[in-house]
Design a protein around this motif. Structure first.
Motif, short mmCIF file in Angstrom:
data_model
loop_
_atom_site.label_atom_id
_atom_site.label_comp_id
_atom_site.label_asym_id
_atom_site.label_seq_id
_atom_site.Cartn_x
_atom_site.Cartn_y
_atom_site.Cartn_z
N GLY A 66 -108.15 -48.00 3.04
CA GLY A 66 -108.26 -48.70 4.31
C GLY A 66 -107.15 -48.39 5.28
N ASP A 68 -104.92 -46.19 7.81
CA ASP A 68 -105.21 -45.08 8.72
C ASP A 68 -104.17 -43.98 8.60
OD1 ASP A 68 -107.42 -46.42 9.81
OD2 ASP A 68 -106.10 -47.58 11.11
N ASP A 460 -102.58 -49.74 9.79
CA ASP A 460 -103.98 -50.11 9.54
C ASP A 460 -104.48 -50.79 10.80
OD1 ASP A 460 -106.42 -50.87 8.63
OD2 ASP A 460 -105.70 -52.16 7.02
N ASP A 466 -97.63 -54.45 8.30
CA ASP A 466 -98.00 -55.72 7.67
C ASP A 466 -98.87 -55.48 6.44
OD1 ASP A 466 -100.46 -55.19 9.14
OD2 ASP A 466 -100.99 -57.26 8.64
N THR A 471 -100.89 -56.01 -0.53
CA THR A 471 -102.24 -55.95 0.04
C THR A 471 -103.03 -54.78 -0.56
OG1 THR A 471 -101.58 -56.99 2.11
CG2 THR A 471 -103.51 -55.56 2.20
N ARG A 475 -106.48 -54.76 -2.61
CA ARG A 475 -107.65 -53.95 -2.23
C ARG A 475 -108.16 -53.13 -3.40
NH1 ARG A 475 -106.12 -51.63 3.84
NH2 ARG A 475 -106.13 -53.68 4.85
N MET B 1 -107.93 -49.43 10.14
CA MET B 1 -109.26 -49.42 9.52
C MET B 1 -109.82 -48.00 9.49
SD MET B 1 -112.89 -49.93 10.02
CE MET B 1 -112.80 -49.64 11.78
N THR B 2 -110.01 -47.46 8.30
CA THR B 2 -110.70 -46.18 8.19
C THR B 2 -112.08 -46.43 7.61
OG1 THR B 2 -109.67 -45.90 6.03
CG2 THR B 2 -108.71 -44.68 7.86
N LEU B 3 -113.00 -45.56 7.94
CA LEU B 3 -114.33 -45.69 7.35
C LEU B 3 -114.35 -44.95 6.03
CD1 LEU B 3 -116.81 -45.40 10.26
CD2 LEU B 3 -116.53 -47.28 8.66
N GLU B 480 -111.64 -51.33 1.29
CA GLU B 480 -111.08 -50.81 2.54
C GLU B 480 -110.32 -51.88 3.31
OE1 GLU B 480 -111.66 -47.60 4.38
OE2 GLU B 480 -111.80 -47.07 2.27
N GLY B 481 -110.84 -53.09 3.30
CA GLY B 481 -110.27 -54.08 4.21
C GLY B 481 -109.99 -55.45 3.62
N PHE B 483 -110.70 -59.25 2.19
CA PHE B 483 -111.59 -60.28 2.75
C PHE B 483 -110.77 -61.43 3.31
CE2 PHE B 483 -111.02 -61.76 -1.61
CZ PHE B 483 -110.88 -63.14 -1.47
N PHE B 508 -105.76 -58.23 2.85
CA PHE B 508 -105.80 -58.12 4.31
C PHE B 508 -104.43 -57.83 4.91
CE2 PHE B 508 -105.51 -59.87 8.58
CZ PHE B 508 -106.46 -59.08 9.20
N SER B 509 -103.42 -58.58 4.50
CA SER B 509 -102.09 -58.40 5.09
C SER B 509 -101.03 -58.93 4.13
CB SER B 509 -102.01 -59.15 6.42
OG SER B 509 -100.69 -59.06 6.96
N ALA B 514 -100.31 -64.00 8.97
CA ALA B 514 -101.25 -63.12 9.68
C ALA B 514 -102.50 -63.85 10.16
CB ALA B 514 -101.64 -61.94 8.78
N TYR B 556 -106.67 -57.21 15.20
CA TYR B 556 -106.13 -56.23 14.24
C TYR B 556 -106.88 -54.89 14.24
CZ TYR B 556 -103.29 -59.91 12.13
OH TYR B 556 -102.36 -60.88 11.90
N ARG B 557 -108.02 -54.86 14.88
CA ARG B 557 -108.92 -53.71 14.78
C ARG B 557 -109.15 -53.32 13.30
NH1 ARG B 557 -107.62 -48.99 18.81
NH2 ARG B 557 -107.56 -50.72 20.26
N ARG B 558 -109.58 -54.32 12.53
CA ARG B 558 -109.93 -54.10 11.12
C ARG B 558 -111.24 -54.81 10.81
NH1 ARG B 558 -104.23 -55.88 8.41
NH2 ARG B 558 -102.90 -54.61 9.76
N MET B 561 -114.12 -58.22 4.94
CA MET B 561 -115.30 -59.05 4.72
C MET B 561 -114.93 -60.49 5.10
SD MET B 561 -117.36 -59.51 1.14
CE MET B 561 -117.97 -57.83 1.05
#
Lengths: 569, 569
Positions: A66, A68, A460, A466, A471, A475, B1-3, B480-481, B483, B508-509, B514, B556-558, B561
């Motif tokens: 996750g 970048d 990220d 952060d 984290t 994940r 956030m990466t895909l 990836e992210g 929850f 998440f963080s 956060a 956060y641009r993330r 879930m």
């Protein structure tokens, strides 16, 4: 339940602050790029002043889901930002300039030195970050005094134009940093690595030589970039359908050869992918890319041309899932659909870790009927880094007193160190110093003097730092086994459940009844905690976690994250 | 956030049930192993009766997190289990026998045919599953009639002893299935691939030839296994410290050469890793591994021997994180700690997808001072699969009417198909039929007649099949992210919150604050739903998901879930 292969990464050594630097000594410490490939950043200190060479990013691995980007760890300099005289950039690749905007956030007026193309790429990047850095253009052969540091720049050959090595003169001695380097003896632009300059500097006496280790394990010599042209020609002249060439978006000389071959065979060229179009625009503007009038067309024009009259030059050579090439391989690209008999050339390396993604793209293209040419079946790629044979030339030219291998994982650093020793460098004077290890050059001798903390700094989304190891560790657990959430409301005075517990999983099972049996188990446990007079929600949650965790391990032999929430009402 | 690069894997084609098989025709369908490398399983049907060749597992990729194994999809035969005459196993590798216990659960009395070593490995595996299958040992040169299927077995050479190809005779014609095959002309055990038998069968007329595609892209010929011995000798004779050799636990001939070299240099040998010790025990018992008296010592004895007097033969050549070798690389192995100057030989390939893990192990070992020898710097591995040059020999021996490339991804299948065509097979008669594609051999012509559904069947812990694409897709998102869980208790009649909402994140963080700003946001939304008179907990939960999802994307641009739980009290 499988264990993630990355849960126990090799921990870096403990920090061990070095003693004060003796007067007249030079201190060197990498905040990234040694012990890994990427996020190159080396800090030099003389008489209380700092000089930084490169400031790049590292792209994450599976162990860093996750994320970048990974930045160099600025902690060692964050209290000394005003001591930095300048940032010197050796060339414009992301692993050398990608973290500059993050350093500029801390020190916006930092003077940045680099070649014309390097600075043009940096300026474009900084515009996206709404930054206007203080840029100082330098050229090969030029000398600049920056505070106590006397800089001299040397032309070097790499997989991007306009790369430089830098010599740093202080009273402590002469340091030479190669940056990324190879010794193509027939470079496409005629700009040879300045071996003559290195011989001259070697005669003057180089006290410390920092050398690119990337290909130190590879015997022999890198084939000239120029030899790829005829291979491309040989492929393209035989086909009468579409040709798509994928390569790195900054590889101007590779693209130049594609353009030349396309022109030769009466094909027009369209760039696919934003970074490709942008970088080639900059290169053309600076006279580094020759683009015959009328050769270039836009994507819609290209899609309308006869199939035998067009070459697409695309990003996506590393199998990036959102790239144009990946979309084509999945049959999802809006303008370009692959037809049986089309030819795709991956004129690129495969960066370790990307194999599965790249092979996925290749298989997708082949499944659609494309003929795929790649470095495994044709000579369509050469590396940008000196192989062992070339490194020997460098050592013999520079004849350094001390050597510090840079840019590489341990296996590369060790291989490079062995090459240095074989050319006659005293083994005691070859210092393998991974990120954070402090090397002091005092009285002509380079020795490790301590270690500063260098961790991974993750970007990220919008935030930096952060997302940390805790984290990422969560994940990894969630990605392997999902989670089971148990929620119940309890009377805060009696500890009695006032709702039925809900038990639900995500990433655990497709079977909607998979967790049904756990509800009764949780209810029994809640009766027990009530009988025992437990009202503390934290203790109740722990009790729930324990019984559900044990149940799922025995029933399924899996380890999802167990997330109990006990709400006092 | 990466895909995640794997969110959109190539979907298999839609199912399209084939028409009834014409009388006298033979039907072939792969339930695994074509379009992928692993879980090989091919089903042949004649006159209503079925014959299965191989039943292996596939090891998961990044896109299948937490999964232990992937099985062939048995759906196409699960209603016809009693129609199966027999299961034929070509050799004992996991990708050919690993799924047998799962097939035996459905049909415990299924007759299983295979060579002695293959069946011994299967029996050991089945004991762990508490199964006692009906085993029928066969040898090269032997013929067996199994219902309507006339079987004939041929010796073939591979990276495991006692491998077989199988010819299947029915009135529809003669089929030859190579299994995994190469043509080592100097095999260590003198057991050559039976090319004479293939010529004889070719003269008789082979109507359909199923051919191993794994190395079809690789030009030339595989070097003899025997040539590795001198390389090992050359490494081991020069060193006077510990030597650790890692290779596959079933590669008897590779291990044999290590034993021979160890004996030659007066070193004892210890096996490290359960599967290595078990398999080599079986091989020795069957006379396939020659072990001089007194050569073998156990691990504790070995650890006590002088460093120059021992060779460890270990598993872990693919960087498996729990393997002995990975533990050594992390400095965590109980009995063996790597010292500067030790030598580690990775006498193995690198399976695509394992590169990062293997390089991690190499770097760890090098960091500890070990000298690491691997296929990148010495000839310590050869493949077990025929390269293009060998495949041409096979096609010219068999001269088949129809060809079906097996065991490979699309790029391998296509390359193999091209080789068939170059030897004169009619392109119309070369059928690339990925998993599930039904091929009918009727009147001497092999043609695609339809497609049955073949999906991935996942084993995760104790259960089979309950982890499906939906669970994996959740795991990818969570990995990836992480929850964000929001929990609140509401009065079920008024919809009014009776607790403060809790908002907590995992994965998440690292920043404990956060999500603080989200609490007020959720409270505002709860006021709104209450004012609007919404009491349905599902609708309230949806409203919460929407506001928190939007907030986290903007802030956060993330894309974690979002998991709201609304408890009615």
């Amino acid at each position: 339940m499988t264990l993630n292969p990355h849960l126990a990464p090799q921990a870096p050594g403990p920090a061990n602050p070095p003693p004060a630097l003796p007067p007249g000594g030079l201190r060197v410490v990498a905040l990234g790029g040694i012990g890994e490939i990427g996020r190159n950043m080396t800090v030099f200190e003389y008489d209380g002043r700092l000089l930084v060479v490169d400031c790049g990013v590292l792209f994450p691995e599976d162990a860093q889901p996750g994320v970048d980007l990974i930045l160099p760890d600025f902690r060692a300099i964050e209290d000394r930002l005003d001591d930095i005289e300048a940032l010197v950039l050796t060339h414009g690749h992301e692993d050398h300039i990608g973290a500059v905007p993050f350093l500029l956030r801390m020190r916006p007026d930092l003077p940045v030195y680099g070649s014309r193309f390097t600075l043009a790429l940096l300026a474009a990047k900084c515009r996206e970050h709404r930054q206007r850095p203080a840029l100082h253009e330098v050229r090969e052969g030029e000398r600049r005094d920056v505070g106590a540091f006397g800089l001299e720049f040397f032309a070097v050959n790499h997989s991007i134009p306009d790369a430089l090595a830098v010599a740093i003169r202080t009273p402590a001695g002469v340091v030479l940093h190669t940056g990324d380097i190879k010794l193509d003896q027939l470079p496409l632009d005629g700009r040879l690595t300045d071996l003559a300059g290195f011989y001259r500097l070697g005669a003057e006496g180089v006290d410390l030589f920092l050398v690119d280790s990337t290909n130190a394990e590879v015997p022999g010599f890198v084939m000239p970039e120029r030899d790829i042209g005829p291979v491309l020609d040989d492929v393209i002249r035989r086909v009468d359908q579409r040709v798509i060439v994928a390569c790195f978006a900054s590889h101007v000389h590779r693209v130049q050869q594609v353009l030349d071959v396309a022109a030769e065979h009466g094909r027009r060229v369209a760039f696919v992918g934003r970074s490709m179009a942008r970088n080639m625009g900059i290169a053309a503007e600076l006279g580094l890319l020759r683009m015959p009038e009328g050769l270039l067309v836009d994507l819609d024009e290209a899609a309308a041309l006869p199939e035998s009259k067009v070459v697409f030059v695309s990003t996506g050579s590393q199998g990036e899932p959102l790239s144009a090439l990946s979309r084509m391989a999945r049959g999802e690209h809006r303008q370009i659909s692959i037809r049986a008999g089309d030819t795709v050339i991956l004129a690129s390396s495969m960066i370790p870790g990307n194999e599965t993604a790249v092979f996925g793209v290749v298989n997708g293209l082949v499944r659609l009927g494309a003929h795929v040419v790649h470095q495994g079946n044709a000579k369509v790629h050469v590396s940008g880094h000196a192989s062992a044979g070339e490194l020997l030339y460098l050592y013999n030219a520079v004849r350094p007193s001390n050597v510090m291998p840079v840019h590489g994982e341990w296996k590369h650093l060790r291989a490079n160190a062995e090459l240095a020793v074989r050319t006659g460098v005293d083994p005691e004077s070859v210092v393998i110093a991974e990120d954070g290890v402090v090397v002091d050059l005092v009285d002509g001798k380079a020795r490790v003097s301590g270690r500063v903390g260098v961790g991974h700094v993750y970007v990220d989304g919008l935030s930096v730092g952060d997302v940390g190891e805790s984290t990422l560790s969560d994940r990894l657990v969630l990605g392997e086994g999902g989670f089971i959430a148990i929620t119940v409301a309890v009377d805060s005075t009696t500890g009695r459940a006032v709702s039925r517990p809900t038990v639900s999983g995500r990433g655990f099972s497709d079977d909607p009844k998979a967790l049904d049996a756990a509800v009764a188990l949780v209810e029994m446990e809640l009766s027990r905690t009530e009988v025992e007079g437990i009202t503390d929600t934290h203790r109740i949650a722990q009790a729930i976690r324990r019984v559900v965790g044990r149940w799922v391990a025995e029933t399924y032999r899996r380890r999802p994250m167990i997330v109990p929430t006990v709400i006092p009402v």
